[in-house]
Design a protein around this motif. Structure first.
Motif, PDB file in Angstrom:
ATOM      1  N   ALA A   8       0.833  -1.205   0.000  1.00 12.41           N
ATOM      2  CA  ALA A   8       0.000   0.000   0.000  1.00 12.41           C
ATOM      3  C   ALA A   8       0.869   1.258   0.000  1.00 12.41           C
ATOM      4  CB  ALA A   8      -0.928  -0.014   1.212  1.00 12.41           C
ATOM      5  N   GLU A   9       1.916   1.234   0.787  1.00 12.41           N
ATOM      6  CA  GLU A   9       2.806   2.393   0.873  1.00 12.41           C
ATOM      7  C   GLU A   9       3.480   2.671  -0.468  1.00 12.41           C
ATOM      8  OE1 GLU A   9       5.577   3.932   4.478  1.00 12.41           O
ATOM      9  OE2 GLU A   9       6.161   2.004   3.611  1.00 12.41           O
ATOM     10  N   ARG A  10       3.924   1.595  -1.144  1.00 11.84           N
ATOM     11  CA  ARG A  10       4.543   1.785  -2.455  1.00 11.84           C
ATOM     12  C   ARG A  10       3.533   2.353  -3.460  1.00 11.84           C
ATOM     13  NH1 ARG A  10       8.651  -0.715  -5.520  1.00 11.84           N
ATOM     14  NH2 ARG A  10       9.678  -1.091  -3.511  1.00 11.84           N
ATOM     15  N   MET A  11       2.318   1.867  -3.405  1.00 16.54           N
ATOM     16  CA  MET A  11       1.288   2.389  -4.303  1.00 16.54           C
ATOM     17  C   MET A  11       1.074   3.883  -4.080  1.00 16.54           C
ATOM     18  SD  MET A  11      -1.469  -0.767  -4.137  1.00 16.54           S
ATOM     19  CE  MET A  11      -2.646  -0.007  -5.259  1.00 16.54           C
ATOM     20  N   GLU A  12       1.073   4.297  -2.835  1.00 20.89           N
ATOM     21  CA  GLU A  12       0.933   5.715  -2.528  1.00 20.89           C
ATOM     22  C   GLU A  12       2.083   6.505  -3.131  1.00 20.89           C
ATOM     23  OE1 GLU A  12       0.362   8.706   1.305  1.00 20.89           O
ATOM     24  OE2 GLU A  12       1.113   6.668   1.622  1.00 20.89           O
ATOM     25  N   GLN A  13       3.282   5.990  -2.999  1.00 22.27           N
ATOM     26  CA  GLN A  13       4.459   6.683  -3.528  1.00 22.27           C
ATOM     27  C   GLN A  13       4.404   6.787  -5.053  1.00 22.27           C
ATOM     28  OE1 GLN A  13       7.551   4.174  -1.959  1.00 22.27           O
ATOM     29  NE2 GLN A  13       7.355   4.961   0.134  1.00 22.27           N
ATOM     30  N   VAL A  14       4.009   5.719  -5.713  1.00 18.77           N
ATOM     31  CA  VAL A  14       3.947   5.716  -7.178  1.00 18.77           C
ATOM     32  C   VAL A  14       2.905   6.707  -7.688  1.00 18.77           C
ATOM     33  CG1 VAL A  14       3.354   4.329  -9.207  1.00 18.77           C
ATOM     34  CG2 VAL A  14       4.791   3.350  -7.406  1.00 18.77           C
ATOM     35  N   MET A  15       1.738   6.711  -7.066  1.00 15.43           N
ATOM     36  CA  MET A  15       0.679   7.615  -7.516  1.00 15.43           C
ATOM     37  C   MET A  15       1.054   9.082  -7.303  1.00 15.43           C
ATOM     38  SD  MET A  15      -1.711   5.967  -9.013  1.00 15.43           S
ATOM     39  CE  MET A  15      -3.102   7.088  -9.012  1.00 15.43           C
ATOM     40  N   MET A  16       1.766   9.356  -6.230  1.00 20.37           N
ATOM     41  CA  MET A  16       2.206  10.726  -6.007  1.00 20.37           C
ATOM     42  C   MET A  16       3.290  11.107  -7.016  1.00 20.37           C
ATOM     43  SD  MET A  16       1.967  13.579  -4.522  1.00 20.37           S
ATOM     44  CE  MET A  16       0.746  13.166  -3.285  1.00 20.37           C
ATOM     45  N   ARG A  17       4.193  10.180  -7.283  1.00 21.52           N
ATOM     46  CA  ARG A  17       5.280  10.454  -8.236  1.00 21.52           C
ATOM     47  C   ARG A  17       4.764  10.619  -9.662  1.00 21.52           C
ATOM     48  NH1 ARG A  17       8.430   5.420  -8.613  1.00 21.52           N
ATOM     49  NH2 ARG A  17       7.151   5.007 -10.472  1.00 21.52           N
ATOM     50  N   GLU A  18       3.863   9.748 -10.061  1.00 21.63           N
ATOM     51  CA  GLU A  18       3.414   9.722 -11.449  1.00 21.63           C
ATOM     52  C   GLU A  18       2.275  10.691 -11.749  1.00 21.63           C
ATOM     53  OE1 GLU A  18       4.815   7.946 -13.890  1.00 21.63           O
ATOM     54  OE2 GLU A  18       6.322   7.170 -12.486  1.00 21.63           O
ATOM     55  N   LYS A  19       1.361  10.856 -10.801  1.00 20.52           N
ATOM     56  CA  LYS A  19       0.142  11.631 -11.076  1.00 20.52           C
ATOM     57  C   LYS A  19      -0.115  12.756 -10.082  1.00 20.52           C
ATOM     58  CE  LYS A  19      -2.341  10.536 -13.919  1.00 20.52           C
ATOM     59  NZ  LYS A  19      -2.386  10.904 -15.356  1.00 20.52           N
ATOM     60  N   LYS A  20       0.780  12.884  -9.096  1.00 20.27           N
ATOM     61  CA  LYS A  20       0.568  13.876  -8.039  1.00 20.27           C
ATOM     62  C   LYS A  20      -0.789  13.688  -7.368  1.00 20.27           C
ATOM     63  CE  LYS A  20       4.451  16.127  -8.587  1.00 20.27           C
ATOM     64  NZ  LYS A  20       5.114  15.154  -9.484  1.00 20.27           N
ATOM     65  N   MET A  21      -1.192  12.426  -7.221  1.00 20.66           N
ATOM     66  CA  MET A  21      -2.462  12.098  -6.588  1.00 20.66           C
ATOM     67  C   MET A  21      -2.209  11.510  -5.204  1.00 20.66           C
ATOM     68  SD  MET A  21      -4.782  10.514  -9.671  1.00 20.66           S
ATOM     69  CE  MET A  21      -6.253  10.454  -8.646  1.00 20.66           C
ATOM     70  N   PHE A  22      -2.968  11.979  -4.230  1.00 19.90           N
ATOM     71  CA  PHE A  22      -2.824  11.531  -2.849  1.00 19.90           C
ATOM     72  C   PHE A  22      -3.878  10.485  -2.512  1.00 19.90           C
ATOM     73  CE2 PHE A  22      -5.302  15.430  -3.146  1.00 19.90           C
ATOM     74  CZ  PHE A  22      -6.510  15.039  -2.600  1.00 19.90           C
ATOM     75  N   THR A  23      -3.610   9.721  -1.476  1.00 20.43           N
ATOM     76  CA  THR A  23      -4.603   8.744  -1.026  1.00 20.43           C
ATOM     77  C   THR A  23      -5.765   9.463  -0.355  1.00 20.43           C
ATOM     78  OG1 THR A  23      -3.512   8.457   1.120  1.00 20.43           O
ATOM     79  CG2 THR A  23      -2.878   6.945  -0.637  1.00 20.43           C
ATOM     80  N   ASN A  24      -6.951   8.902  -0.485  1.00 21.98           N
ATOM     81  CA  ASN A  24      -8.083   9.396   0.284  1.00 21.98           C
ATOM     82  C   ASN A  24      -8.337   8.439   1.459  1.00 21.98           C
ATOM     83  OD1 ASN A  24      -9.634   7.209  -0.822  1.00 21.98           O
ATOM     84  ND2 ASN A  24     -10.035   8.462  -2.640  1.00 21.98           N
ATOM     85  N   LEU A  25      -9.331   8.739   2.250  1.00 22.14           N
ATOM     86  CA  LEU A  25      -9.615   7.944   3.449  1.00 22.14           C
ATOM     87  C   LEU A  25      -9.804   6.470   3.130  1.00 22.14           C
ATOM     88  CD1 LEU A  25     -10.454   7.500   6.417  1.00 22.14           C
ATOM     89  CD2 LEU A  25     -12.729   8.357   5.808  1.00 22.14           C
TER      90      LEU A  25
END
Length: 392
Positions: free
Chosen positions: A303-320
């Protein structure tokens, strides 16, 4: 003539005034003025429910009374048990929640006040009863159809909603206090979110002067969709596909290349991050460390890696929903129960808005931009002259 402008999905449209919640206004997320971070750190769901429904945080005596009040409402009626036993074991759990609300509305209807449409005498009690009964009803149905057991749904008289839920789910009198607190915090975070789709649905129903139960049924049906409440279930199903962080990274890159929606990321309102996400992320990490198995640690790492990838690639943050799904999994909550837990929490917000709507009610009746055939060029055709046509 130029086509009138409108806001698709009602984006940015102001549909009313509310004293209950602020979302993404520069002040973060607040319930009746209290910041959600403070509430999640220092309060219980019962305190938050009392705040939303009754307008203020309870003192110690009021909180004790409120906890016992909810505990007394957890006994299922004979009629409710009979209905739950008759429902198929294959039913969607959200259907169980909707049915439970309908049964309550049939056997314990709201007390209408013909002299005052702004207030019904027991509207607060209806909210409390629904908050108290939803978990027991779901888990009675679950244990009956899974194990053939007719469980007693009232646990200790001082048990919180989270304690009662975990006890009934795991069938233990001594659940892990960390799991109970994690569920409790999640209920706080899910309790209210302004005019979210399900809340707005409840408000529309309320605006017709309908009863609390009908409005809550509307909200449950709206919450069931994967773009709203069902997002936490979809997020976990995505996360659990990947066996390692590296596999998760490659899988996400593939989804992004295919322009697929990645559930658990981004938010309709928040642009700089969901203020609830860091709170629930900390609980996901904490539980992974407490469980302390390779599986739990790896799931959190994925899950943590997915968060990092989405922020790096799309500047998208996790929601609740993203890390909440991990928390619920670590607490042994079945995946298709994630959204019903959301129901338990958000009922406090829904009923608060229902009560507020009644104070200054106006029937919700928007208009649409017509895009169909020109009535001036669409003469009526007698049935014997109509051609066979395919479906639209």
């Amino acid at each position: 003539m130029s086509k009138p402008s409108y806001s698709k999905g009602l984006v940015g449209v102001i549909a009313g005034e509310s004293a209950i919640c602020t979302v993404g206004t520069g002040q973060g997320l607040n319930y009746r003025g209290y910041n959600v971070n403070d509430l999640a750190e220092h309060s219980t769901f019962e305190e938050v429910s009392h705040l939303l429904l009754y307008g203020h945080l309870p003192n110690k005596r009021q909180l004790e009374q409120y906890i016992r009040r909810l505990a007394n409402f957890r006994q299922l009626s004979t009629a409710m048990r009979a209905v739950l036993e008759q429902l198929p074991g294959s039913s969607h759990p959200m259907d169980i929640m909707r049915t439970a609300a309908s049964v309550m509305g049939s056997f314990e209807p709201e007390d209408e006040n013909p002299n005052n449409e702004k207030q019904r005498n027991n509207q607060w009690e209806c909210g409390d009863r629904l908050i108290a009964i939803f978990g027991p009803a779901l888990l009675y149905w679950y244990q009956y159809h899974k194990n053939g057991t007719k469980i007693e749904t009232r646990t200790g008289p001082n048990d919180t909603v989270a304690q009662n839920f975990v006890k009934l789910l795991l069938q233990t009198d001594n659940p892990d206090p960390n799991m109970v607190r994690a569920v409790d915090v999640s209920l706080i975070l899910y309790a209210e979110h302004d005019f979210a789709a399900s809340t707005f649905g409840a408000i529309v129903t309320t605006s017709t002067l309908s009863d609390v139960y009908s409005s809550v049924c509307t909200a449950i049906g709206t919450l069931r969709g994967p773009l709203h409440g069902g997002a936490n279930e979809a997020a976990y199903r995505l996360i659990s596909q990947f066996k390692t962080p590296d596999e998760a990274e490659q899988g996400l890159l593939k989804l992004l290349k295919e322009k697929k929606i990645v559930m658990g990321f981004g938010h309709r309102v928040y642009r700089k991050g969901d203020p609830r996400s860091p709170i629930v992320r900390d609980w996901a990490r904490k539980l992974s460390e407490i469980i302390n198995t390779p599986y739990a640690k790896n799931l959190y790492a994925v899950a943590e890696r997915m968060e990092q990838v989405m922020m790096r690639e799309k500047k998208m943050f996790t929601n609740l929903d993203f890390y909440a799904s991990i928390v619920y999994h670590f607490c042994h909550i079945p995946t298709d129960f994630f959204t019903p837990v959301f129901v338990i929490a958000r009922t406090s917000g829904w009923v608060s808005h229902i009560i507020e709507q009644r104070q200054d009610n106006k029937l919700m009746r928007p208009i649409s931009i017509y895009t169909g055939p020109d009535p001036a060029k669409t003469p009526y055709v007698p049935i014997d002259k109509r051609l066979e046509r395919s479906k639209l």
